[in-house]
Design an enzyme around this catalytic site. Structure first.
Site, short mmCIF file in Angstrom:
data_model
loop_
_atom_site.label_atom_id
_atom_site.label_comp_id
_atom_site.label_asym_id
_atom_site.label_seq_id
_atom_site.Cartn_x
_atom_site.Cartn_y
_atom_site.Cartn_z
N ASP A 1 -4.37 -0.84 2.63
CA ASP A 1 -4.10 -1.61 1.43
C ASP A 1 -2.82 -2.42 1.70
O ASP A 1 -1.99 -2.00 2.52
CB ASP A 1 -3.88 -0.64 0.27
CG ASP A 1 -3.27 -1.33 -0.93
OD1 ASP A 1 -3.83 -2.33 -1.38
OD2 ASP A 1 -2.22 -0.84 -1.41
N ASP B 1 -2.09 3.64 -1.74
CA ASP B 1 -1.10 4.36 -2.56
C ASP B 1 -1.36 4.25 -4.05
O ASP B 1 -0.77 4.98 -4.84
CB ASP B 1 0.30 3.82 -2.28
CG ASP B 1 0.52 2.46 -2.90
OD1 ASP B 1 -0.42 1.64 -2.87
OD2 ASP B 1 1.62 2.21 -3.43
N THR C 1 -0.40 -4.15 -0.84
CA THR C 1 0.76 -3.92 -1.70
C THR C 1 1.09 -2.43 -1.82
O THR C 1 0.25 -1.62 -2.23
CB THR C 1 0.48 -4.49 -3.10
OG1 THR C 1 0.12 -5.86 -2.97
CG2 THR C 1 1.70 -4.37 -3.99
#
Length: 704
Positions: A386, A587, A388
């Protein structure tokens, strides 16, 4: 209708779950109308009359339940003591028989029945387990081989020969259990609080109380050298805190007012006053211990393979013994083959390796939720990231400021800050944070308005000698729609940045570039991944294609997919799984589906969301991306050890069986070789726990 009742007293106390299960089983019997099960008593009501067969079946059920609970209640220390006692008795019996044989041969011959009974008594556990394996599971096991060897030695008139086998088997079981238990308890030792008292702060004074008395909402003090026993937030004080038990980071973290602290952390220097937020089983440390304990019970495919292979090889030993007996009629050679089995080495070494790997990872702040994921980590060839919060820090920051002629940076930023004062957009938050860092104060706007998908518009009064006006902050399109043009070309060459345009009345007064910086060491980590067997690195992001392309280019990422929704991430992960083993790193909440669908989902960083941590197979609390390399290396190193143990067990035992079949070694040496090989492969697995400077992770860092 006639009703009767009867009682049964139990030799073991039943917990609530066992009582419910037992009552449900008994109710299945015909004629039984009611059952109550207390801790040590079963009361049954029945109609008409219970048949002897029914009573016998119920008694059998109760005996099996009690026996199972008693076996489960045996502690590892008690089991070790049992092995040690049987080993000593076996050795003492062997020595006594040898002395008797040399000093009084006639008496030795006359005590043949006693000697046989003694040997069978010492081997009772192996005989019971061996027969149970054949009768209940219809599958001979390692104890079936040992029991057969003992019975064969008795039938051959040499019961004392199997005493050496029993002594070595019990001794090896003792050492092997000790090594495996050491690996399991290593985690508890690493993560234990080991502190009985805490300083409770009441009315400005400190009072020493047992840890169990601390409640949520209390205030406690932690001084230099003390361990923090709760999760909480710092009220006052400054301290360097080692929180390696949570994050695995050995360097101390500085804690100030409003900083979070975790149970298991140690105050290395300074003092803290802490408001208690979580205690006991609710703390992060307790959650980690629970997850690791659950993980150790989750078998890897290689463990199932080891079990199947071990079970397959037991009949091979029997067949070999039968062939040797048919060809040679030599009981010594038959005993050689029966004294050797593969199952101990294969099963124990694999289970120990998985347990040790999970424990070693936990100490580094890496929670692996099962042995199956250790194996998947070793096979990972595709990594999906991912953007960001994973590739990047996840906190947007002002990267540059450009202002029109005659406009100061402070003037433009404070006007923008005033307009964005009530916005929670990440770009607005970056401006507010910048103002705080500069210790400036945003002027209060008269009015503000959110223009959806465009930006903010506010009426700001004059302040600190600067001119106010109608302030617009947002995209270039927003300003163009209001007739404002970039006449000075301030945005030229900045097409790939997150840009905020700031206008006062009808004049563009500045451009703010905001970026989410790349996480430190991330590029080095990605390069190391390639050197450690990862063929493809893919980035998934909901950001614009322009931003994604810039990040992918700067990080040398193989491919990327931008402007995608959370469900699209899981779709791409599923496609990549068709051609390899995928590790997904994320996250946030939007990463949860992809983390769950990947072969190994990894949540990285202290800001990870709860749902991401729950959806992932591996949780890394540290912000250091190099922990990803350590995680991959852990899987590969563990599987290397498992394969080493497989090779060693099969080679050594096969060689010993061959020598035994040819009559080149005695049953004593066959037992010595087999048990030594088993212990050696278990100890080889325990090497994963070696976490010092010359240990497992140190080697990985050098290799990296």
């Amino acid at each position: 209708m006639m009703y009767g009742n009867c009682y049964f007293h139990l030799q073991a106390a039943l917990n609530r779950e066992e009582r419910a299960k037992l009552a449900a089983k008994i109710r299945r019997n015909h004629n039984i109308v009611a059952v109550t099960v207390d801790e040590r008593k079963v009361h049954i009501w029945y109609k008409r009359q219970m048949t002897p067969f029914q009573l016998q079946e119920i008694q059998k059920m109760l005996i099996e339940t009690v026996k199972r609970l008693q076996e489960a209640a045996i502690t590892p220390a008690e089991r070790l003591a049992e092995y040690r006692r049987d080993a000593v008795i076996s050795l003492a019996g062997f020595a006594a028989m040898e002395v008797l044989k040399r000093t009084s041969p006639q008496l030795f011959v006359g005590t043949k029945i006693m000697r046989s009974l003694l040997v069978l008594g010492i081997a009772r556990k192996f005989i019971h387990n061996g027969v149970s394996g054949v009768v209940k599971d219809h599958q001979p096991n390692a104890d079936t081989l040992t029991a057969t060897a003992v019975i064969a030695s008795v039938l051959a008139g040499k019961p004392e020969s199997s005493l050496t086998l029993l002594a070595l088997s019990n001794g090896a079981e003792m050492l092997t259990s000790y090594a495996a238990e050491k690996a399991r308890t290593h985690i508890s030792g690493l993560l234990s609080l080991d502190q009985r008292y805490v300083w409770l702060v009441e009315g400005g004074t400190e009072r020493k109380v047992p840890v169990e008395q601390v409640k949520v909402g209390d205030t406690i003090a932690a001084h230099t050298g003390e361990k923090i026993v709760v999760d909480g937030r710092v009220v006052s004080g400054d301290a360097a805190v080692n929180q390696a038990s949570i994050t695995g980071e050995s360097n101390p973290a500085m804690k100030h007012a409003d900083s979070p602290v975790y149970a298991g952390s140690v105050v290395e220097a300074g003092e803290l006053i802490i408001k208690v937020e979580k205690v006991g089983k609710d703390t992060s440390l307790a959650h980690i211990v629970h997850l690791v304990e659950e993980a150790q019970n989750r078998k890897a495919p290689v463990q199932n393979f080891a079990d199947k292979m071990a079970n397959f090889l037991v009949p091979v030993s029997f067949i070999g013994a039968g062939i040797v007996y048919g060809a040679t009629r030599d009981w010594q050679r038959v005993l050689n083959l029966l004294f050797i089995d593969f199952s101990c080495g294969l099963k124990l070494s694999t289970a120990t390796a998985m347990s040790a790997a999970i424990g070693a990872a936990a100490k580094r702040g890496i929670l692996v939720k099962g042995g199956n994921y250790i194996e998947a980590l070793a096979e990972t060839d595709t990594v999906v990231l991912d953007k960001t919060g994973t590739l990047t820090v996840g906190v947007p920051q002002i990267a540059f400021i450009k202002t029109a002629k005659g406009v100061e940076d402070k003037e433009m930023i404070l006007l923008a800050s005033s307009a964005e004062q009530h916005s929670v957009h990440p770009l607005a938050v970056a401006i507010q944070k910048y103002v705080e860092e500069q210790e400036w104060t945003s002027p209060q706007h008269k009015s503000s308005k959110t223009i959806v998908a465009r930006g903010m518009q506010a009426e700001v009064p004059d302040f600190e000698g600067y001119k106010g006006g109608l302030i617009r902050v947002g995209s270039a399109k927003f300003l163009r729609e209001n007739g404002i043009e970039d006449t000075e070309g301030m945005a030229d060459g900045l097409a790939f940045k997150n840009l905020l345009y700031v206008a006062r009345d009808k004049q563009l007064i500045g451009v703010i570039g905001i970026e989410d910086p790349i996480r430190p060491k991330m590029k080095k980590t990605l390069n190391q991944m390639r050197r450690h067997g990862v063929d493809e690195i893919v980035m998934l992001t909901g950001d614009s294609k322009a931003v994604a392309a810039e990040v992918a280019h700067s990080m040398d990422i193989d491919s990327y997919h931008a402007e995608i929704l959370p469900e699209d991430k899981s779709h791409y992960v599923n496609k990549l799984k068709q051609r390899g083993t995928v590790m997904m790193v994320g996250d946030g909440i939007n990463d949860a589906p992809a983390l769950a669908f990947s072969d190994v989902g990894v949540s990285l960083g202290g800001r990870q969301t709860d749902i991401a941590a729950e959806s992932s197979a591996v949780t890394i609390h540290s912000e250091d991306p190099e922990r990803l390399i350590e995680t991959l290396q852990l899987g590969r190193r563990t599987m290397d050890l498992v394969h080493q143990n497989f090779m060693a067990t099969i080679l050594v035992n096969s060689s010993a069986m061959l020598l035994g079949a040819l009559g080149k070694i005695s049953p004593l040496w066959a037992a010595v070789i087999h048990n030594t090989a088993t212990l050696a492969v278990v100890l080889n697995s325990c090497r994963i726990l070696n976490n010092n400077k010359s240990g497992f992770f140190a080697r990985n860092r050098r290799a990296a």
